[in-house]
Design a protein around this motif. Structure first.
Motif, PDB file in Angstrom:
ATOM      1  N   GLY A 171     -48.430  49.814  30.960  1.00  0.00           N
ATOM      2  CA  GLY A 171     -49.326  48.987  31.772  1.00  0.00           C
ATOM      3  C   GLY A 171     -48.730  48.506  33.078  1.00  0.00           C
ATOM      4  O   GLY A 171     -49.441  48.320  34.061  1.00  0.00           O
ATOM      5  N   ASN A 172     -47.423  48.316  33.106  1.00  0.00           N
ATOM      6  CA  ASN A 172     -46.860  47.828  34.357  1.00  0.00           C
ATOM      7  C   ASN A 172     -47.132  48.839  35.460  1.00  0.00           C
ATOM      8  O   ASN A 172     -46.867  50.037  35.290  1.00  0.00           O
ATOM      9  CB  ASN A 172     -45.356  47.600  34.208  1.00  0.00           C
ATOM     10  CG  ASN A 172     -45.068  46.162  33.803  1.00  0.00           C
ATOM     11  OD1 ASN A 172     -45.656  45.243  34.370  1.00  0.00           O
ATOM     12  ND2 ASN A 172     -44.214  45.982  32.814  1.00  0.00           N
TER      13      ASN A 172
ATOM     14  N   SER B  53     -53.763  53.410  30.618  1.00  0.00           N
ATOM     15  CA  SER B  53     -52.618  52.587  30.994  1.00  0.00           C
ATOM     16  C   SER B  53     -52.613  51.358  30.106  1.00  0.00           C
ATOM     17  O   SER B  53     -53.664  50.821  29.761  1.00  0.00           O
ATOM     18  CB  SER B  53     -52.668  52.211  32.472  1.00  0.00           C
ATOM     19  OG  SER B  53     -53.563  51.165  32.690  1.00  0.00           O
ATOM     20  N   GLY B  54     -51.410  50.928  29.752  1.00  0.00           N
ATOM     21  CA  GLY B  54     -51.244  49.746  28.898  1.00  0.00           C
ATOM     22  C   GLY B  54     -51.350  50.093  27.422  1.00  0.00           C
ATOM     23  O   GLY B  54     -51.727  51.202  27.046  1.00  0.00           O
ATOM     24  N   GLY B  55     -50.968  49.114  26.613  1.00  0.00           N
ATOM     25  CA  GLY B  55     -51.176  49.238  25.169  1.00  0.00           C
ATOM     26  C   GLY B  55     -50.254  50.210  24.453  1.00  0.00           C
ATOM     27  O   GLY B  55     -50.568  50.637  23.344  1.00  0.00           O
TER      28      GLY B  55
ATOM     29  N   ASP C  34     -57.347  44.712  37.569  1.00  0.00           N
ATOM     30  CA  ASP C  34     -56.947  46.035  37.092  1.00  0.00           C
ATOM     31  C   ASP C  34     -56.581  46.888  38.308  1.00  0.00           C
ATOM     32  O   ASP C  34     -57.449  47.430  38.989  1.00  0.00           O
ATOM     33  CB  ASP C  34     -58.116  46.657  36.322  1.00  0.00           C
ATOM     34  CG  ASP C  34     -57.826  48.086  35.894  1.00  0.00           C
ATOM     35  OD1 ASP C  34     -56.696  48.552  36.094  1.00  0.00           O
ATOM     36  OD2 ASP C  34     -58.742  48.715  35.334  1.00  0.00           O
ATOM     37  N   SER C  35     -55.295  46.988  38.571  1.00  0.00           N
ATOM     38  CA  SER C  35     -54.902  47.802  39.735  1.00  0.00           C
ATOM     39  C   SER C  35     -54.512  49.219  39.312  1.00  0.00           C
ATOM     40  O   SER C  35     -54.455  50.127  40.125  1.00  0.00           O
ATOM     41  CB  SER C  35     -53.739  47.138  40.487  1.00  0.00           C
ATOM     42  OG  SER C  35     -52.639  46.987  39.633  1.00  0.00           O
ATOM     43  N   ASN C  36     -54.249  49.417  38.028  1.00  0.00           N
ATOM     44  CA  ASN C  36     -53.806  50.748  37.603  1.00  0.00           C
ATOM     45  C   ASN C  36     -54.893  51.805  37.736  1.00  0.00           C
ATOM     46  O   ASN C  36     -54.616  52.950  38.080  1.00  0.00           O
ATOM     47  CB  ASN C  36     -53.354  50.721  36.141  1.00  0.00           C
ATOM     48  CG  ASN C  36     -52.026  50.009  35.984  1.00  0.00           C
ATOM     49  OD1 ASN C  36     -51.364  49.720  36.968  1.00  0.00           O
ATOM     50  ND2 ASN C  36     -51.648  49.715  34.760  1.00  0.00           N
TER      51      ASN C  36
ATOM     52  N   ILE D 254     -55.732  39.176  35.346  1.00  0.00           N
ATOM     53  CA  ILE D 254     -55.259  39.858  36.555  1.00  0.00           C
ATOM     54  C   ILE D 254     -56.230  40.984  36.901  1.00  0.00           C
ATOM     55  O   ILE D 254     -57.034  41.397  36.061  1.00  0.00           O
ATOM     56  CB  ILE D 254     -53.838  40.449  36.395  1.00  0.00           C
ATOM     57  CG1 ILE D 254     -53.805  41.421  35.195  1.00  0.00           C
ATOM     58  CG2 ILE D 254     -52.797  39.379  36.232  1.00  0.00           C
ATOM     59  CD1 ILE D 254     -52.560  42.266  35.140  1.00  0.00           C
TER      60      ILE D 254
ATOM     61  N   GLU E 226     -56.660  41.143  29.528  1.00  0.00           N
ATOM     62  CA  GLU E 226     -56.411  40.291  30.692  1.00  0.00           C
ATOM     63  C   GLU E 226     -56.995  40.857  31.982  1.00  0.00           C
ATOM     64  O   GLU E 226     -56.942  40.214  33.027  1.00  0.00           O
ATOM     65  CB  GLU E 226     -54.896  40.071  30.866  1.00  0.00           C
ATOM     66  CG  GLU E 226     -54.068  41.245  31.425  1.00  0.00           C
ATOM     67  CD  GLU E 226     -53.666  42.280  30.364  1.00  0.00           C
ATOM     68  OE1 GLU E 226     -54.457  42.506  29.430  1.00  0.00           O
ATOM     69  OE2 GLU E 226     -52.590  42.891  30.506  1.00  0.00           O
ATOM     70  N   LEU E 227     -57.566  42.072  31.916  1.00  0.00           N
ATOM     71  CA  LEU E 227     -57.935  42.754  33.153  1.00  0.00           C
ATOM     72  C   LEU E 227     -59.353  42.423  33.610  1.00  0.00           C
ATOM     73  O   LEU E 227     -60.277  42.362  32.797  1.00  0.00           O
ATOM     74  CB  LEU E 227     -57.823  44.270  32.971  1.00  0.00           C
ATOM     75  CG  LEU E 227     -56.438  44.769  32.551  1.00  0.00           C
ATOM     76  CD1 LEU E 227     -56.472  46.269  32.314  1.00  0.00           C
ATOM     77  CD2 LEU E 227     -55.394  44.412  33.603  1.00  0.00           C
TER      78      LEU E 227
ATOM     79  N   SER F 174     -58.344  51.838  31.438  1.00  0.00           N
ATOM     80  CA  SER F 174     -57.293  50.826  31.367  1.00  0.00           C
ATOM     81  C   SER F 174     -57.498  50.043  30.089  1.00  0.00           C
ATOM     82  O   SER F 174     -58.646  49.794  29.696  1.00  0.00           O
ATOM     83  CB  SER F 174     -57.416  49.849  32.539  1.00  0.00           C
ATOM     84  OG  SER F 174     -57.181  50.504  33.742  1.00  0.00           O
TER      85      SER F 174
HETATM   86  P1  AMP Z   1     -48.951  46.548  28.461  1.00  0.00           P
HETATM   87  O1  AMP Z   1     -48.333  47.885  28.685  1.00  0.00           O
HETATM   88  O2  AMP Z   1     -50.368  46.622  28.071  1.00  0.00           O
HETATM   89  O3  AMP Z   1     -48.113  45.735  27.531  1.00  0.00           O
HETATM   90  O4  AMP Z   1     -48.910  45.811  29.856  1.00  0.00           O
HETATM   91  C1  AMP Z   1     -47.685  45.559  30.491  1.00  0.00           C
HETATM   92  C2  AMP Z   1     -47.902  44.721  31.741  1.00  0.00           C
HETATM   93  O5  AMP Z   1     -48.704  45.427  32.635  1.00  0.00           O
HETATM   94  C3  AMP Z   1     -48.632  43.418  31.493  1.00  0.00           C
HETATM   95  O6  AMP Z   1     -48.074  42.427  32.332  1.00  0.00           O
HETATM   96  C4  AMP Z   1     -50.048  43.720  31.882  1.00  0.00           C
HETATM   97  O7  AMP Z   1     -50.771  42.589  32.258  1.00  0.00           O
HETATM   98  C5  AMP Z   1     -49.860  44.675  33.016  1.00  0.00           C
HETATM   99  N1  AMP Z   1     -50.997  45.584  33.129  1.00  0.00           N
HETATM  100  C6  AMP Z   1     -51.541  46.267  32.104  1.00  0.00           C
HETATM  101  N2  AMP Z   1     -52.577  46.997  32.523  1.00  0.00           N
HETATM  102  C7  AMP Z   1     -52.690  46.772  33.853  1.00  0.00           C
HETATM  103  C8  AMP Z   1     -53.584  47.241  34.845  1.00  0.00           C
HETATM  104  N3  AMP Z   1     -54.553  48.082  34.547  1.00  0.00           N
HETATM  105  N4  AMP Z   1     -53.418  46.811  36.104  1.00  0.00           N
HETATM  106  C9  AMP Z   1     -52.418  45.950  36.406  1.00  0.00           C
HETATM  107  N5  AMP Z   1     -51.544  45.478  35.503  1.00  0.00           N
HETATM  108  C10 AMP Z   1     -51.675  45.874  34.238  1.00  0.00           C
END
Ligand code: AMP
Ligand code: MG
Length: 593
Positions: A325-326, A271-273, A224-226, A222, A207-208, A203
């Motif tokens: 990330g969502n 996931s994310g970024g 890390d649920s992903n 938050i 913020e995780l 991930s």
């Molecule tokens: P990003 O794609 O990194 O811009 O993240 C988009 C949204 O998904 C943001 O609100 C993040 O905080 C949330 N997010 C990103 N990674 C995770 C994760 N591993 N678990 C839960 N929410 C996430």
């Protein structure tokens, strides 16, 4: 915008990333692009049968010997010579399954049990129900054979279940319990299967925090649920997971972790970024490390999904999926892009993409379409009176994890303006586990029945802001015989409203009817309250229509109000406008039989 600002935004000196430079591909194009990069299963290994559960066969399985290998009795009874016909016979011996007591003596019959080898000399079995037993005074037993048999009666002939060289399982077949049973019957203690793909997960996000840790919400942390979600989805496919944890949004960390992952993993999933934030580094790192095939997909949710490959020493390139990330985007894009690829690497036969049955499903609720992108709407599909019906999981925002709870299908909602009416047939990708009729969650037909039969006598009245209650209470007291009436006032705030509704609509002993009285229109706070309520109920469209219909008699401005009506457990909840005609609407609702 002043000229100077336009110029700055377009130049390299612009401080923030702007619009995505990637060409947006359709979902079909993305799925096909991934499929093209998956050349086939990874390799083959020999496994003990007990370890092969969930794997995909790497060989055609042929029976090396006939089954049964000997003529076997189908019945408990007596092995006979069919030419002896009816009559009374002495029993020469008892032949139980698994033992051999020699050929049948002339003039005798043989007691035999199911599965025993029919003795040499016998050519039929008479079942015990077609015989009579006589015990002589000497203790000797004689058997009356009451029915005549043709040769071969009640005998499983050699190879009659499975002939030698019959192909029972094909390469690519998924080995579930039933297939392991088949292999065991063929006495296959080992079997050739495709190797499991190694999938590395990580991930990204400053913020995780790890599952179980307490996020510092004041800083916007938050959980890390992903990663737990992705881990479980990969395991569901039977692949091997390596969990690489959370990586900070620093380009060096992201690059180093992904480069290391490619040293061992067949598939890397992050996931994310992948969006347009200044700390979203995934795309640029993958452009450095390998070949980026797409960075934008025309779908909702999951637009910034990214796919890349990295060359490896083996033929098969290593695959990279940069999922958004969502959490909901992460779930949907994994199902559409990554899961088919992992299954193909794992050796799943006859692989088409997507790998899910694509069926027709009837909408249980109206569904709003998106004019820009097709949407993969999460829903719960069930079999209902000869067709598949799909109950939406509610509000579909990509951050709303509740929309994937118990989802078993993705409805393909076309890109268009307007709303698909309840009852419209749409295509649905079945992710697995089609529900049986009337199981699990309250269905629309059940909800209708409940509406018809319930005497709504325990009523909660929730007054928002300036709402007046007198008219409603008057009607309630008049139309219901001694109702138990609770009344609460709250500001128009989603959290406050949610708390009251939750306490009134509990699964056990909830109120019969909850009326939320107040003006719910287009304001921000109104929208939050409406969204919250919609997510709490299974919509009862007809009741909402009825309320709007009545309100329109008062004023055309009623078009601008938002109405929520639906069931939470067995409580009917409805919002009522704060208008003079509310008494009439209330009367109608309470007068429903
Ligand atoms: P990003 O794609 O990194 O811009 O993240 C988009 C949204 O998904 C943001 O609100 C993040 O905080 C949330 N997010 C990103 N990674 C995770 C994760 N591993 N678990 C839960 N929410 C996430
Ligand atoms: Mg992020």
């Amino acid at each position: 915008m002043p000229i100077e600002l336009v110029w700055r935004a377009m130049s390299d000196a612009a401080p923030y990333k702007g619009k995505s430079p990637f060409t947006m591909l359709s979902v079909e194009e993305c799925v096909a692009t991934v499929a093209k990069q998956v050349l086939g299963p990874l390799g083959v290994e020999e496994l003990a049968l007990a370890d092969a559960l969930g794997r995909y066969l790497a060989e055609d399985v042929v029976s090396a010997a006939p089954i049964p290998a000997f003529p076997a009795s189908i019945m408990d009874g007596f092995a006979v010579r069919s030419s002896d016909g009816l009559g009374t016979f002495p029993v020469d011996a008892e032949q139980f399954a698994g033992n051999d007591v020699g050929p049948l003596q002339p003039g005798h019959i043989r007691y035999i049990t199911t599965g025993s080898a029919v003795p040499v000399g016998a050519d039929a079995v008479v079942k015990v129900e077609d015989t009579l037993q006589r015990v002589k005074s000497s203790g000797e037993v004689e058997i009356d054979v009451l029915v005549s048999s043709k040769a071969g009666a009640n005998i499983r002939q050699v190879g009659s279940d499975t002939a030698k060289d019959e192909v029972l399982l094909r390469r690519g077949c998924h080995l579930r319990a039933s297939e392991l049973g088949v292999l065991a019957a063929l006495n296959r203690s080992c079997v050739s299967v495709f190797c499991l793909p190694r999938v590395a997960l990580l991930s990204t996000g400053d913020e995780l925090v790890e599952l179980g840790q307490v996020p510092d919400e004041s800083r916007g942390q938050i959980v890390d649920s992903n990663r737990p979600l992705l881990c479980a989805m990969v395991k569901e496919l039977g692949a091997m997971v390596t969990d690489l944890g959370v990586v900070k949004d620093e380009v060096e960390c992201v690059r180093a972790t992904i480069a290391d992952a490619f040293k061992f993993a067949d598939v890397v999933i992050t996931s994310g970024g992948v969006s347009r934030g200044n700390k979203d580094y995934i795309k640029e790192v993958l452009e450095e490390l390998g070949e980026l095939h797409f960075g934008e997909m025309c779908m909702k949710p999951g637009k910034p999904s990214t796919f890349a490959t990295v060359k490896s020493a083996e033929n098969q390139p290593r695959l990279f999926f940069g999922l958004p990330g969502n959490p909901v985007s992460c779930f949907v894009t994994f199902k559409l892009l990554a899961a088919p690829a992992i299954l193909k690497l794992a050796g799943m036969g006859s692989l088409r993409s997507p790998v899910y049955p694509r069926v027709d499903a009837v909408l249980c609720q109206p569904v709003q379409m998106d004019p820009v992108r097709p949407e993969y709407h999460r829903a719960r599909a069930r079999w209902d009176s000869g067709r598949i019906v799909a109950e939406s999981t509610g509000f579909q925002r990509s951050s709303r994890i509740a929309s994937i709870a118990e989802t078993n299908c993705l409805l393909e909602i076309p890109k268009a303006s307007g709303t698909l009416a309840k009852g419209t047939v749409v295509k649905a990708l079945l992710l697995g586990g089609l529900r049986p009729e009337a199981e699990g969650f309250p269905s629309a037909p059940q909800a209708q029945t409940a509406l018809g039969s319930c005497k709504r006598r325990r009523v909660g009245l929730l007054l928002l802001d300036t709402a007046q209650s007198s008219k409603v209470t008057e009607v309630l007291r008049a139309s219901l015989d001694g109702p138990e009436l609770r009344e609460e006032r709250r500001p128009k705030e989603a959290e406050a409203v949610k708390k009251v509704v939750e306490s009134w609509c509990q699964e056990k002993n909830g109120l019969d009817l909850v009326l939320v009285l107040g003006e719910l229109g287009v304001g921000n706070k109104d929208a939050e309250v409406v969204d919250t309520l919609r997510n709490m109920v299974i919509a009862a469209e007809n009741v909402a229509d009825l309320i709007l219909h009545e309100a329109l008699k008062e004023t055309p401005l009623a078009m601008l109000t938002c109405t929520v009506a639906g069931y939470r457990h067995s409580t009917l909840l409805a919002t009522l406008p704060d208008a003079p005609g509310v008494g009439q609407i209330c009367k109608l609702i309470t007068s429903l039989p």
